[in-house]
Motif scaffolding. Structure first.
Motif, PDB file in Angstrom:
ATOM      1  N   LEU A   6      38.339  42.815  33.148  1.00  0.00           N
ATOM      2  CA  LEU A   6      36.739  42.555  33.714  1.00  0.00           C
ATOM      3  C   LEU A   6      36.160  40.943  33.872  1.00  0.00           C
ATOM      4  O   LEU A   6      36.997  40.713  32.967  1.00  0.00           O
ATOM      5  N   GLU A   8      47.769  34.977  42.288  1.00  0.00           N
ATOM      6  CA  GLU A   8      47.315  35.219  43.399  1.00  0.00           C
ATOM      7  C   GLU A   8      47.775  34.659  44.713  1.00  0.00           C
ATOM      8  O   GLU A   8      48.665  34.190  44.360  1.00  0.00           O
ATOM      9  N   LYS A  26      37.767  27.061  35.936  1.00  0.00           N
ATOM     10  CA  LYS A  26      37.360  27.617  34.761  1.00  0.00           C
ATOM     11  C   LYS A  26      37.722  27.487  33.515  1.00  0.00           C
ATOM     12  O   LYS A  26      36.982  28.016  32.657  1.00  0.00           O
ATOM     13  N   GLU A  34      47.883  37.748  30.623  1.00  0.00           N
ATOM     14  CA  GLU A  34      48.108  38.533  32.092  1.00  0.00           C
ATOM     15  C   GLU A  34      48.187  36.496  32.803  1.00  0.00           C
ATOM     16  O   GLU A  34      47.353  36.007  32.923  1.00  0.00           O
ATOM     17  N   SER A  86      41.771  40.120  29.520  1.00  0.00           N
ATOM     18  CA  SER A  86      41.192  39.321  30.899  1.00  0.00           C
ATOM     19  C   SER A  86      41.386  38.055  29.566  1.00  0.00           C
ATOM     20  O   SER A  86      41.915  38.174  28.839  1.00  0.00           O
ATOM     21  N   THR A  87      40.998  37.133  30.482  1.00  0.00           N
ATOM     22  CA  THR A  87      41.867  35.687  29.518  1.00  0.00           C
ATOM     23  C   THR A  87      39.946  35.658  28.866  1.00  0.00           C
ATOM     24  O   THR A  87      38.865  35.144  29.373  1.00  0.00           O
ATOM     25  N   ASP A 128      35.723  51.310  37.456  1.00  0.00           N
ATOM     26  CA  ASP A 128      34.774  50.179  38.299  1.00  0.00           C
ATOM     27  C   ASP A 128      33.264  50.227  38.641  1.00  0.00           C
ATOM     28  O   ASP A 128      33.121  51.652  39.123  1.00  0.00           O
ATOM     29  N   GLY A 156      39.222  44.616  40.399  1.00  0.00           N
ATOM     30  CA  GLY A 156      39.607  43.227  40.926  1.00  0.00           C
ATOM     31  C   GLY A 156      41.215  42.834  41.009  1.00  0.00           C
ATOM     32  O   GLY A 156      41.784  43.418  41.192  1.00  0.00           O
ATOM     33  N   TYR A 157      41.148  41.071  40.993  1.00  0.00           N
ATOM     34  CA  TYR A 157      42.326  40.800  41.810  1.00  0.00           C
ATOM     35  C   TYR A 157      43.578  41.604  40.243  1.00  0.00           C
ATOM     36  O   TYR A 157      44.511  41.961  40.461  1.00  0.00           O
ATOM     37  N   VAL A 158      42.925  41.375  39.334  1.00  0.00           N
ATOM     38  CA  VAL A 158      44.114  41.739  38.253  1.00  0.00           C
ATOM     39  C   VAL A 158      43.934  43.082  37.918  1.00  0.00           C
ATOM     40  O   VAL A 158      45.269  43.949  37.533  1.00  0.00           O
ATOM     41  N   THR A 180      35.316  36.716  33.538  1.00  0.00           N
ATOM     42  CA  THR A 180      34.968  36.536  32.038  1.00  0.00           C
ATOM     43  C   THR A 180      34.377  34.883  32.780  1.00  0.00           C
ATOM     44  O   THR A 180      35.216  33.916  32.808  1.00  0.00           O
ATOM     45  N   TYR A 221      32.946  55.644  32.847  1.00  0.00           N
ATOM     46  CA  TYR A 221      33.498  55.517  31.988  1.00  0.00           C
ATOM     47  C   TYR A 221      33.956  56.395  30.752  1.00  0.00           C
ATOM     48  O   TYR A 221      34.745  56.615  30.508  1.00  0.00           O
TER      49      TYR A 221
HETATM   50  N1  LIG Z   1      42.644  36.185  39.364  1.00  0.00           N
HETATM   51  C1  LIG Z   1      43.615  36.409  38.419  1.00  0.00           C
HETATM   52  O1  LIG Z   1      44.615  35.456  39.628  1.00  0.00           O
HETATM   53  C2  LIG Z   1      43.904  36.346  37.168  1.00  0.00           C
HETATM   54  C3  LIG Z   1      42.715  36.529  36.485  1.00  0.00           C
HETATM   55  N2  LIG Z   1      43.093  36.390  34.715  1.00  0.00           N
HETATM   56  C4  LIG Z   1      41.260  37.290  34.302  1.00  0.00           C
HETATM   57  O2  LIG Z   1      41.696  38.470  34.876  1.00  0.00           O
HETATM   58  C5  LIG Z   1      40.299  38.487  34.707  1.00  0.00           C
HETATM   59  C6  LIG Z   1      39.342  39.362  35.685  1.00  0.00           C
HETATM   60  O3  LIG Z   1      39.620  38.921  36.571  1.00  0.00           O
HETATM   61  P1  LIG Z   1      39.998  39.209  38.336  1.00  0.00           P
HETATM   62  O4  LIG Z   1      40.678  40.359  38.367  1.00  0.00           O
HETATM   63  O5  LIG Z   1      40.548  38.025  39.085  1.00  0.00           O
HETATM   64  O6  LIG Z   1      38.150  39.456  38.674  1.00  0.00           O
HETATM   65  P2  LIG Z   1      37.314  39.978  40.360  1.00  0.00           P
HETATM   66  O7  LIG Z   1      36.351  39.164  40.293  1.00  0.00           O
HETATM   67  O8  LIG Z   1      38.479  40.162  40.451  1.00  0.00           O
HETATM   68  O9  LIG Z   1      37.196  41.995  39.827  1.00  0.00           O
HETATM   69  C7  LIG Z   1      36.400  42.229  38.428  1.00  0.00           C
HETATM   70  C8  LIG Z   1      36.324  43.587  38.620  1.00  0.00           C
HETATM   71  O10 LIG Z   1      35.116  43.959  37.443  1.00  0.00           O
HETATM   72  C9  LIG Z   1      34.136  45.121  37.976  1.00  0.00           C
HETATM   73  N3  LIG Z   1      33.377  44.961  37.046  1.00  0.00           N
HETATM   74  C10 LIG Z   1      32.605  44.154  36.769  1.00  0.00           C
HETATM   75  N4  LIG Z   1      31.427  44.668  35.869  1.00  0.00           N
HETATM   76  C11 LIG Z   1      32.020  46.200  35.517  1.00  0.00           C
HETATM   77  C12 LIG Z   1      31.799  47.201  34.502  1.00  0.00           C
HETATM   78  N5  LIG Z   1      31.085  46.373  33.635  1.00  0.00           N
HETATM   79  N6  LIG Z   1      32.233  47.423  34.445  1.00  0.00           N
HETATM   80  C13 LIG Z   1      33.304  47.500  35.631  1.00  0.00           C
HETATM   81  N7  LIG Z   1      33.974  47.078  36.482  1.00  0.00           N
HETATM   82  C14 LIG Z   1      32.839  45.981  36.331  1.00  0.00           C
HETATM   83  C15 LIG Z   1      34.003  44.800  39.661  1.00  0.00           C
HETATM   84  O11 LIG Z   1      33.109  45.257  40.040  1.00  0.00           O
HETATM   85  C16 LIG Z   1      35.390  43.788  40.008  1.00  0.00           C
HETATM   86  O12 LIG Z   1      35.957  44.681  40.326  1.00  0.00           O
HETATM   87  C17 LIG Z   1      39.242  36.867  33.955  1.00  0.00           C
HETATM   88  O13 LIG Z   1      38.956  37.373  32.803  1.00  0.00           O
HETATM   89  C18 LIG Z   1      40.319  36.281  34.602  1.00  0.00           C
HETATM   90  O14 LIG Z   1      40.099  35.400  34.177  1.00  0.00           O
HETATM   91  C19 LIG Z   1      43.824  36.431  34.269  1.00  0.00           C
HETATM   92  C20 LIG Z   1      45.195  36.162  35.087  1.00  0.00           C
HETATM   93  C21 LIG Z   1      45.371  35.918  36.210  1.00  0.00           C
END
Ligand SMILES: NC(=O)C1=CN([C@@H]2O[C@H](COP(=O)(O)OP(=O)(O)OC[C@H]3O[C@@H](n4cnc5c(N)ncnc54)[C@H](O)[C@@H]3O)[C@@H](O)[C@H]2O)C=CC1
Ligand SMILES: O=C(O)[C@H]1O[C@H](OP(=O)(O)OP(=O)(O)OC[C@H]2O[C@@H](n3ccc(=O)[nH]c3=O)[C@H](O)[C@@H]2O)[C@H](O)[C@@H](O)[C@@H]1O
Length: 431
Positions: free
Chosen positions: A82, A159, A272, A155, A121-122, A30, A9-11, A84, A69
């Motif tokens: 992933l 965004e 969140k 991290e 992840s957080t 993923d 995802g984003y991270v 949270t 995996y």
């Molecule tokens: N978005 C942000 O700017 C930031 C996010 N974080 C933290 O990083 C973590 C991830 O956030 P995002 O990247 O925003 O999430 P996201 O929702 O953008 O992406 C998550 C990805 O994980 C995949 N996924 C889901 N279940 C899976 C599994 N069982 N196995 C493999 N892949 C799977 C999804 O298909 C998706 O591509 C969270 O804990 C968030 O709080 C930390 C700093 C910045």
């Protein structure tokens, strides 16, 4: 070094592409095939400035994505990036992390060499030790700290500026509780960054690293809520909160950043993460009153914006323009955008809403299909009896004669981006 990143995802996508750019071989895992295919085709699966060029260079080559995996076993270190999300009561939902940890554990079960698992992840303090490590141990049949290592490396990227933030960080936090092998491996991963920018590496415990991430976000969210609280006082007395913020920001102890008052904070993380740490504190019997107040102030700002509109326009049956739908400029992300409560409040008032955003309109149309979406700010303003500004896109700062086409040129600015000028009734939320 061969690095794997679980979750794209984003991270996950940002760090995977950046790790490739730092010279590492990278494998992304993923469950979403479209995400995997996009990366292998050299296309970023998310909208993030600076990411497309990196993925187009490395995707399918030095950065390979897979749904399998098992590919993790061939790598030296695995970052879990992933989601949270939160439960209805605000507490953290670690189920996706738990599923990911189980799959990683199974993948390294037959591996002879040492492997490092890093929680990116957080997660609330204690999650890595109490929940994820036991899952990794039982799924792999191995012992943490002996056969494999577990570290926490939160991290801090934002965004919209994710690539730059990751490539030039203020700090790198590594929680290992002094595990030398884990520290060495992480040092190797981050060496190019640390050498280039002399980045401080903060070595600490796993629980501390988890808490540092929440404290960081809670502090920033509270800083914005505090300046909003001050801004609301300013508004009552005709004081310009932006001048006040500029002056107090000159005090090094306060700092000039994150002092933009307005309609409040949104996004995928501040709401969140404040909710999760508040609930985690309550679970331990502590009521975190400052953080609760920060959330309360934030929740009220959209209604204050609409109250200002009410002072000038009875929105019932009137055409009202909403300028900006993304939670902040530079992204199409509408998660917890302040535009959502603003649109809901306008609907309650019976307004005919016409919304505009340069990139986030189609996202918002998924959430509010029943409202009208304009192709430009000018089209949204044309014939409107009022406008509210919710996102500080630069282009709103250049609007001028577009306001002349309004039926009644009332502008309520929630981001101090529109130029106050003759001929419009201008209300700033905190100035
Ligand atoms: N978005 C942000 O700017 C930031 C996010 N974080 C933290 O990083 C973590 C991830 O956030 P995002 O990247 O925003 O999430 P996201 O929702 O953008 O992406 C998550 C990805 O994980 C995949 N996924 C889901 N279940 C899976 C599994 N069982 N196995 C493999 N892949 C799977 C999804 O298909 C998706 O591509 C969270 O804990 C968030 O709080 C930390 C700093 C910045
Ligand atoms: O954990 C996360 O996901 C990330 O959360 C935030 O990053 P992000 O949500 O991308 O965006 P910010 O730039 O922090 O903005 C958050 C919200 O605060 C608002 N804000 C920000 C600054 C300000 O002065 N005033 C203000 O209202 C923005 O409009 C936006 O709605 C943090 O800044 C990152 O360090 C962190 O890694």
């Amino acid at each position: 070094m061969h690095v794997s990143v679980v979750g794209s995802g984003y991270v996950g996508t940002t760090i995977a592409a950046c790790f490739a750019d730092l010279g590492h071989e990278v494998t992304s895992v993923d469950i979403d095939e479209t995400v995997v295919d996009a990366i292998n085709d050299g296309e970023a699966p998310i909208h993030e400035p600076g990411l497309d060029p990196l993925v187009s260079v490395y995707g399918g080559d030095q950065l390979r994505a897979t749904t399998d995996y098992d590919a993790i076993a061939d790598t030296d270190v695995t970052f879990l990036a992933l989601p949270t999300p939160k439960h209805d009561d605000g507490s953290i939902d670690t189920s996706i992390m738990e599923a990911g940890a189980e799959s990683v554990g199974e993948a390294i079960a037959d591996k002879d060499d040492y492997h490092l698992v890093v929680v990116k992840s957080t997660v609330v303090p204690g999650t890595t030790e109490d929940t994820l490590t036991p899952i990794l141990e039982s799924a792999s049949g191995k012992t943490a700290g002996e056969d494999f290592g577990v570290a926490v490396n939160p991290e801090f990227l934002r965004e919209g500026t994710a690539v730059d933030d990751f490539m030039e960080p203020d700090k790198i936090v590594v929680g290992t509780d002094g595990d030398g092998r884990a520290l060495d491996r992480l040092a190797e991963v981050y060496e190019p960054l640390v050498l280039q920018w002399d980045v401080p590496v903060f070595e600490t415990g796993r629980r501390e690293a988890e808490m540092i991430k929440y404290a960081n976000n809670a502090f920033l969210a509270s800083k914005v809520s505090l300046i909003n609280d001050i801004g609301n006082i300013c508004k009552e007395y005709g004081v310009d909160a932006y001048e006040v913020a500029e002056a107090i920001g000159l005090d090094d102890r306060i700092g000039e950043r994150f002092l933009r008052s307005g309609v409040g904070w949104g996004g995928s993380c501040f709401p969140k993460d404040t909710a999760a740490i508040i609930q985690h504190a309550r679970d331990a019997g502590y009521e975190p009153r400052m953080l609760e107040a920060a959330v309360e102030v934030n929740d009220r700002q959209p209604e204050r914006l609409l109250d200002l509109l009410d002072d000038h326009v009875d929105a019932d049956g009137e055409r009202i323009a909403v300028l900006g739908l993304a939670f902040k400029p530079g992204t199409d992300d509408i998660r917890n955008s302040r535009a959502i409560p603003v649109i809901e409040g306008l609907r309650e008032r019976g307004a005919e809403i016409i919304a505009y955003d340069p990139v986030a309109a189609s996202e918002m149309a998924g959430r509010f299909p029943g409202i009208e979406y304009a192709e430009s700010a000018a089209a949204a303003l044309d014939g409107a009896s009022g406008a509210v500004v919710v996102t500080d896109w630069d282009e709103f700062g250049t609007l001028d004669e577009e306001f002349d086409a309004m039926a009644d040129p009332v502008v309520v600015d929630g981001r101090r981006i529109v130029e106050r000028r003759e001929g419009i009734t201008y209300e700033g939320l905190t100035w």
